[in-house]
Motif scaffolding. Structure first.
Motif, mmCIF file in Angstrom:
data_model
loop_
_atom_site.group_PDB
_atom_site.id
_atom_site.type_symbol
_atom_site.label_atom_id
_atom_site.label_comp_id
_atom_site.label_asym_id
_atom_site.label_seq_id
_atom_site.Cartn_x
_atom_site.Cartn_y
_atom_site.Cartn_z
ATOM 1 N N ARG A 140 -56.072 -57.994 -16.690
ATOM 2 C CA ARG A 140 -56.634 -56.788 -17.289
ATOM 3 C C ARG A 140 -57.061 -55.857 -16.162
ATOM 4 O O ARG A 140 -57.391 -56.315 -15.062
ATOM 5 C CB ARG A 140 -57.846 -57.123 -18.152
ATOM 6 C CG ARG A 140 -57.521 -57.911 -19.390
ATOM 7 C CD ARG A 140 -58.784 -58.150 -20.232
ATOM 8 N NE ARG A 140 -58.447 -58.779 -21.494
ATOM 9 C CZ ARG A 140 -58.234 -60.073 -21.669
ATOM 10 N NH1 ARG A 140 -58.329 -60.900 -20.652
ATOM 11 N NH2 ARG A 140 -57.931 -60.550 -22.863
ATOM 12 N N TRP A 142 -59.135 -51.735 -15.473
ATOM 13 C CA TRP A 142 -59.823 -50.585 -16.036
ATOM 14 C C TRP A 142 -60.451 -49.763 -14.917
ATOM 15 O O TRP A 142 -60.713 -50.264 -13.825
ATOM 16 C CB TRP A 142 -60.889 -51.016 -17.034
ATOM 17 C CG TRP A 142 -62.003 -51.855 -16.490
ATOM 18 C CD1 TRP A 142 -63.216 -51.423 -16.043
ATOM 19 C CD2 TRP A 142 -62.008 -53.282 -16.320
ATOM 20 N NE1 TRP A 142 -63.980 -52.483 -15.624
ATOM 21 C CE2 TRP A 142 -63.263 -53.638 -15.785
ATOM 22 C CE3 TRP A 142 -61.074 -54.303 -16.574
ATOM 23 C CZ2 TRP A 142 -63.595 -54.957 -15.483
ATOM 24 C CZ3 TRP A 142 -61.414 -55.613 -16.282
ATOM 25 C CH2 TRP A 142 -62.659 -55.937 -15.749
ATOM 26 N N PRO A 148 -61.613 -52.585 -20.586
ATOM 27 C CA PRO A 148 -60.455 -53.257 -19.988
ATOM 28 C C PRO A 148 -59.213 -53.118 -20.863
ATOM 29 O O PRO A 148 -59.301 -53.148 -22.081
ATOM 30 C CB PRO A 148 -60.896 -54.723 -19.903
ATOM 31 C CG PRO A 148 -62.385 -54.669 -19.911
ATOM 32 C CD PRO A 148 -62.741 -53.501 -20.774
#
Length: 193
Positions: A140, A142, A148
């Protein structure tokens, strides 16, 4: 583990040109031509990335944060998981075709590559998380202030001995310095999506 702790306890897959702690940040300057890739499409093997890794046993996650302030072709930073020279995963943000692109390269004998443009991440702190559980790694990523997003689910043998940590590389130029702002190891994610 803090960046200072990782710098003390971890090991480099390949020494960078320079790695300096400035307060709670780690500035890593990549060697020109550094990269990680095996064979697919291009026909070459590059095994010269700068990954600062430590053992990641069993079900666990590693998270790396850095400032996305680089903008030259193929500049890259993120998280690296290494079993051996033929089996590894790198995930993060690579500058490609004029844009920062979040993605991953999964290598099991030969490399693959997946990317998606993230131009609004420029100038922000980005976090990449690789969560290892069972026979898979869930990646993930972000930018600060965002939730995320799932980047990739990739296979990894459950009994593989894995080293993991931060990485950067500069395949096409000199002078890339990545500012890493965080490194954390913790429990594996309890969800896939």
């Amino acid at each position: 583990m803090s960046l200072a702790g990782l710098l003390e306890a971890g090991r480099w897959t390949h020494e960078p040109e320079r790695a300096v702690l400035e307060g709670d940040r780690l500035l890593v300057t990549a060697v020109e031509g550094s990269d990680a890739w095996r064979t697919t499409s291009y026909g070459f093997v590059h095994d010269s990335e700068h990954a600062l890794v430590q053992q990641l046993d069993g079900s666990a996650a590693v998270e790396v944060s850095f400032v996305l302030d680089y903008a030259e072709q193929f500049d890259q930073a993120g998280v690296f998981l290494r079993v051996d020279e033929r089996t590894w995963i790198k995930a993060g943000v690579e500058h490609s075709d004029g844009l920062p692109q979040v993605g991953a390269v999964v290598t099991a004998g030969a490399s693959d590559w997946s990317v998606a443009p993230v131009p609004d991440w420029t100038g922000r702190t980005v976090t990449v998380r690789a969560s290892r559980d069972g026979d898979a790694v869930t990646i993930r990523a972000w930018a600060e202030g965002e939730e995320p997003r799932l980047v990739r689910v990739a296979p990894l043998l459950p009994d593989a001995s894995v080293s993991a940590g931060l990485f950067c590389a500069a395949p096409t130029r000199s002078g890339l310095t990545v500012t890493f702002t965080g490194h954390r190891v913790g429990p594996a994610d309890d969800r896939l999506h």
